[in-house]
Design an enzyme around this catalytic site. Sequence first.
Site, PDB file in Angstrom:
ATOM      1  N   LYS A  52       0.834  -1.209   0.000  1.00 56.47           N
ATOM      2  CA  LYS A  52       0.000   0.000   0.000  1.00 56.47           C
ATOM      3  C   LYS A  52       0.867   1.256   0.000  1.00 56.47           C
ATOM      4  O   LYS A  52       0.650   2.170  -0.796  1.00 56.47           O
ATOM      5  CB  LYS A  52      -0.892   0.002   1.247  1.00 56.47           C
ATOM      6  CG  LYS A  52      -1.562   1.338   1.511  1.00 56.47           C
ATOM      7  CD  LYS A  52      -2.408   1.347   2.784  1.00 56.47           C
ATOM      8  CE  LYS A  52      -1.645   1.489   4.079  1.00 56.47           C
ATOM      9  NZ  LYS A  52      -1.470   2.863   4.573  1.00 56.47           N
ATOM     10  N   ASN A  53       1.840   1.300   0.930  1.00 53.53           N
ATOM     11  CA  ASN A  53       2.584   2.544   1.101  1.00 53.53           C
ATOM     12  C   ASN A  53       3.620   2.798   0.009  1.00 53.53           C
ATOM     13  O   ASN A  53       4.208   3.879  -0.060  1.00 53.53           O
ATOM     14  CB  ASN A  53       3.220   2.599   2.497  1.00 53.53           C
ATOM     15  CG  ASN A  53       2.161   2.791   3.572  1.00 53.53           C
ATOM     16  OD1 ASN A  53       1.009   3.115   3.263  1.00 53.53           O
ATOM     17  ND2 ASN A  53       2.539   2.577   4.823  1.00 53.53           N
TER      18      ASN A  53
ATOM     19  N   ARG B 182      -4.773  10.612   4.884  1.00 55.12           N
ATOM     20  CA  ARG B 182      -3.763  11.668   4.971  1.00 55.12           C
ATOM     21  C   ARG B 182      -2.775  11.633   3.812  1.00 55.12           C
ATOM     22  O   ARG B 182      -2.228  12.668   3.426  1.00 55.12           O
ATOM     23  CB  ARG B 182      -2.973  11.544   6.264  1.00 55.12           C
ATOM     24  CG  ARG B 182      -3.816  11.519   7.506  1.00 55.12           C
ATOM     25  CD  ARG B 182      -2.939  11.234   8.696  1.00 55.12           C
ATOM     26  NE  ARG B 182      -1.860  12.205   8.755  1.00 55.12           N
ATOM     27  CZ  ARG B 182      -1.966  13.396   9.300  1.00 55.12           C
ATOM     28  NH1 ARG B 182      -3.061  13.767   9.877  1.00 55.12           N
ATOM     29  NH2 ARG B 182      -0.940  14.226   9.276  1.00 55.12           N
TER      30      ARG B 182
ATOM     31  N   CYS C 100      -5.025  12.581  13.892  1.00 55.58           N
ATOM     32  CA  CYS C 100      -5.276  11.225  13.424  1.00 55.58           C
ATOM     33  C   CYS C 100      -5.280  10.357  14.663  1.00 55.58           C
ATOM     34  O   CYS C 100      -4.748  10.743  15.701  1.00 55.58           O
ATOM     35  CB  CYS C 100      -4.140  10.890  12.465  1.00 55.58           C
ATOM     36  SG  CYS C 100      -3.834   9.193  12.096  1.00 55.58           S
TER      37      CYS C 100
ATOM     38  N   ARG D   6       0.575  14.071  13.829  1.00 56.69           N
ATOM     39  CA  ARG D   6       1.040  13.911  12.457  1.00 56.69           C
ATOM     40  C   ARG D   6       1.030  15.204  11.636  1.00 56.69           C
ATOM     41  O   ARG D   6       0.340  15.315  10.619  1.00 56.69           O
ATOM     42  CB  ARG D   6       0.235  12.814  11.745  1.00 56.69           C
ATOM     43  CG  ARG D   6       0.310  11.506  12.493  1.00 56.69           C
ATOM     44  CD  ARG D   6      -0.384  10.388  11.769  1.00 56.69           C
ATOM     45  NE  ARG D   6       0.351   9.947  10.590  1.00 56.69           N
ATOM     46  CZ  ARG D   6      -0.110   9.056   9.724  1.00 56.69           C
ATOM     47  NH1 ARG D   6      -1.294   8.535   9.886  1.00 56.69           N
ATOM     48  NH2 ARG D   6       0.627   8.702   8.689  1.00 56.69           N
TER      49      ARG D   6
ATOM     50  N   ASP E 124       4.644   0.378  12.137  1.00 57.96           N
ATOM     51  CA  ASP E 124       3.476  -0.301  11.570  1.00 57.96           C
ATOM     52  C   ASP E 124       3.395  -1.777  11.968  1.00 57.96           C
ATOM     53  O   ASP E 124       2.438  -2.467  11.606  1.00 57.96           O
ATOM     54  CB  ASP E 124       3.472  -0.183  10.040  1.00 57.96           C
ATOM     55  CG  ASP E 124       3.148   1.227   9.573  1.00 57.96           C
ATOM     56  OD1 ASP E 124       2.702   2.041  10.400  1.00 57.96           O
ATOM     57  OD2 ASP E 124       3.353   1.517   8.377  1.00 57.96           O
TER      58      ASP E 124
ATOM     59  N   ARG F 287      -8.495  -0.755   4.681  1.00 58.25           N
ATOM     60  CA  ARG F 287      -7.651   0.312   4.138  1.00 58.25           C
ATOM     61  C   ARG F 287      -6.312  -0.241   3.659  1.00 58.25           C
ATOM     62  O   ARG F 287      -5.718   0.310   2.736  1.00 58.25           O
ATOM     63  CB  ARG F 287      -7.364   1.361   5.212  1.00 58.25           C
ATOM     64  CG  ARG F 287      -8.562   2.136   5.637  1.00 58.25           C
ATOM     65  CD  ARG F 287      -8.160   3.249   6.550  1.00 58.25           C
ATOM     66  NE  ARG F 287      -7.222   4.164   5.880  1.00 58.25           N
ATOM     67  CZ  ARG F 287      -6.859   5.326   6.363  1.00 58.25           C
ATOM     68  NH1 ARG F 287      -7.332   5.732   7.522  1.00 58.25           N
ATOM     69  NH2 ARG F 287      -6.018   6.093   5.709  1.00 58.25           N
TER      70      ARG F 287
HETATM   71  C1  EPZ Z   1       4.202   6.868   6.641  1.00 58.37           C
HETATM   72  O1  EPZ Z   1       3.429   7.919   7.212  1.00 58.37           O
HETATM   73  C2  EPZ Z   1       3.275   5.717   6.421  1.00 58.37           C
HETATM   74  N1  EPZ Z   1       2.227   6.115   5.488  1.00 58.37           N
HETATM   75  C3  EPZ Z   1       2.705   5.249   7.754  1.00 58.37           C
HETATM   76  O2  EPZ Z   1       1.904   4.117   7.518  1.00 58.37           O
HETATM   77  C4  EPZ Z   1       3.859   4.873   8.678  1.00 58.37           C
HETATM   78  O3  EPZ Z   1       3.364   4.524   9.951  1.00 58.37           O
HETATM   79  C5  EPZ Z   1       4.822   6.045   8.812  1.00 58.37           C
HETATM   80  O4  EPZ Z   1       5.256   6.475   7.491  1.00 58.37           O
HETATM   81  C6  EPZ Z   1       6.062   5.725   9.631  1.00 58.37           C
HETATM   82  O5  EPZ Z   1       6.744   4.654   9.049  1.00 58.37           O
HETATM   83  C7  EPZ Z   1       2.472   6.105   4.175  1.00 58.37           C
HETATM   84  O6  EPZ Z   1       3.547   5.784   3.713  1.00 58.37           O
HETATM   85  C8  EPZ Z   1       1.342   6.486   3.288  1.00 58.37           C
HETATM   86  P1  EPZ Z   1       6.250  10.159   8.777  1.00 58.37           P
HETATM   87  P2  EPZ Z   1       4.000   9.398   7.257  1.00 58.37           P
HETATM   88  O7  EPZ Z   1       6.105  11.478   8.139  1.00 58.37           O
HETATM   89  O8  EPZ Z   1       4.842   9.641   6.085  1.00 58.37           O
HETATM   90  C9  EPZ Z   1       6.638  13.390  12.249  1.00 58.37           C
HETATM   91  C10 EPZ Z   1       0.080   2.627   7.915  1.00 58.37           C
HETATM   92  O9  EPZ Z   1      -0.492   2.040   8.874  1.00 58.37           O
HETATM   93  N2  EPZ Z   1       6.494  14.434  11.221  1.00 58.37           N
HETATM   94  O10 EPZ Z   1       7.403   9.310   8.388  1.00 58.37           O
HETATM   95  O11 EPZ Z   1       2.841  10.289   7.504  1.00 58.37           O
HETATM   96  C11 EPZ Z   1       5.380  12.560  12.427  1.00 58.37           C
HETATM   97  O12 EPZ Z   1       4.435  13.181  13.251  1.00 58.37           O
HETATM   98  C12 EPZ Z   1       0.630   4.000   8.124  1.00 58.37           C
HETATM   99  O13 EPZ Z   1       0.188   2.145   6.790  1.00 58.37           O
HETATM  100  C13 EPZ Z   1       6.583  15.767  11.569  1.00 58.37           C
HETATM  101  O14 EPZ Z   1       6.773  16.115  12.735  1.00 58.37           O
HETATM  102  O15 EPZ Z   1       4.898   9.329   8.562  1.00 58.37           O
HETATM  103  C14 EPZ Z   1       5.954  11.295  13.007  1.00 58.37           C
HETATM  104  O16 EPZ Z   1       6.161  11.458  14.389  1.00 58.37           O
HETATM  105  C15 EPZ Z   1       0.130   4.784   9.247  1.00 58.37           C
HETATM  106  N3  EPZ Z   1       6.454  16.701  10.582  1.00 58.37           N
HETATM  107  C16 EPZ Z   1       7.309  11.153  12.315  1.00 58.37           C
HETATM  108  O17 EPZ Z   1       7.589  12.472  11.808  1.00 58.37           O
HETATM  109  C17 EPZ Z   1       6.232  16.363   9.290  1.00 58.37           C
HETATM  110  O18 EPZ Z   1       6.127  17.268   8.439  1.00 58.37           O
HETATM  111  C18 EPZ Z   1       7.366  10.173  11.146  1.00 58.37           C
HETATM  112  O19 EPZ Z   1       6.217  10.332  10.341  1.00 58.37           O
HETATM  113  C19 EPZ Z   1       6.157  15.014   8.926  1.00 58.37           C
HETATM  114  C20 EPZ Z   1       6.290  14.064   9.919  1.00 58.37           C
END
Ligand code: EPZ
Length: 418
Positions: A23-24, A93, A117, A122, A305, A397
């Site tokens: 998916k991702n 998202r 979320c 996030r 995850d 999802r």
């Molecule tokens: C991706 O989300 C995945 N989604 C998530 O999968 C996964 O849990 C996550 O990466 C971590 O591996 C997709 O790929 C579509 P991040 P993403 O930005 O990109 C902080 C699932 O179940 N952050 O890597 O949204 C954030 O809050 C899901 O399939 C900021 O502070 O995650 C988090 O603490 C859920 N500012 C950390 O970084 C930002 O601008 C990592 O989040 C962006 C992120």
Amino acid sequence: MMQKIVIEGSHRLEGSVTVSGAKNAALPILVSALLTEGWNTFDNVPDLRDIRTIKKLLTDLGAKVDTSGSVVKIDASGLNSHEAPYDLVRTMRASVLVLGPLLARLGRARVSLPGGCAIGARPINLHLKGLEELGALISLKEGYIEAEAPSLKGAEIYFDISTVTGTENLMMAAVLAEGHTILRNAAREPEVVALAEVLNRMGARITGAGTPVIKITGVEALNPTSSTIIPDRIETGTFMIAAGVTRGNIKIQGCVPNHLQAIINKLRQAGITVEQEADGLRVTGAETILSTDVKTLPYPGFPTDMQAQFMVLMCLANGLSVISETIFENRFIHVSEIQRMGADITVSGTSAVVRGGQRLTGAPVMATDLRASASLILAGLAAEGTTEVSRVYHIDRGYESIEKKLAQLGGHLWRVPE
Ligand code: EPZ
């Protein structure tokens, strides 16, 4: 129609199962078609609710999307809108992934700012900061991010935190920017590498994907391409735990073991046997599961995850384990549901202490997010008696026919209307 999954637990899993496309990886790759004019062909695309959402968004933006089984063709030459509306962004998202490509193709984008979320706040501040560094003017109006950039210029961007979709968004903006971009502290997830490979097939010039420093030289235009989505490492990991919690013996076909090193290591520490065979991984459960601590980290660390699923395995282990979640601040929502099945877990801040060795018993439980739902299904497979997991739309999802795949392995579970 609301549905639930009913699980009659304590049946050992045996046989083989094939993993679906990730998916991702599929989400950003389908979006990358926005950067080209003409038909792109993507194979091994999983049939999931999030994938249908992104296809709907691409169609709304003016792209033509044609699906036949796991093959999705996209032609974005008719791109005529630059807006991702609230209704789509709030259901998923990852819709914010269109920001970079829309700016690169149209010079503007209007994307609903995602709210909080279930698993954490996030924010997307790092996506926005990076786009500003490429020259975009960004403002927030009526809950929407409004971004404008007559032209994007390469820049050096440092991510304060490793962000997966942030890195992907910036890569997709920078491929068409003028000059050189360097992304530092970039996410190294296999999905980031998969997107970079697709972009390079389209004619982009990206090096270093999979390392913390990604270098991009902008090009004038990109061409449509064909590619195959990589196998889902989280689905694979979920099946591995299913074998562990039922003391089963299963073969998982079509996965990439190299993407699973942290998970394989942790399972081996827990006493589970994982063997690499020619066409996949064989996972054999152990009578005594050993407790082991785990901490979630960006790739190549243990994935957030997989945290909820691993916790179920630790509930059955022979002692205490500490599970630390460092990526999302509220990702223990599954705990109170698993407790209803008899688990002994204490959450304190970002850690959960799991006292293994308790018997899990079937109960009605409620899914709250994608991976939490997976953990409840795993707990149901391990429990004595019947478990009913409601609100299974969460699981749809991100897992393709999970109840059918597990039933094929000998699990007793089925889907019924609620
Ligand atoms: C991706 O989300 C995945 N989604 C998530 O999968 C996964 O849990 C996550 O990466 C971590 O591996 C997709 O790929 C579509 P991040 P993403 O930005 O990109 C902080 C699932 O179940 N952050 O890597 O949204 C954030 O809050 C899901 O399939 C900021 O502070 O995650 C988090 O603490 C859920 N500012 C950390 O970084 C930002 O601008 C990592 O989040 C962006 C992120």
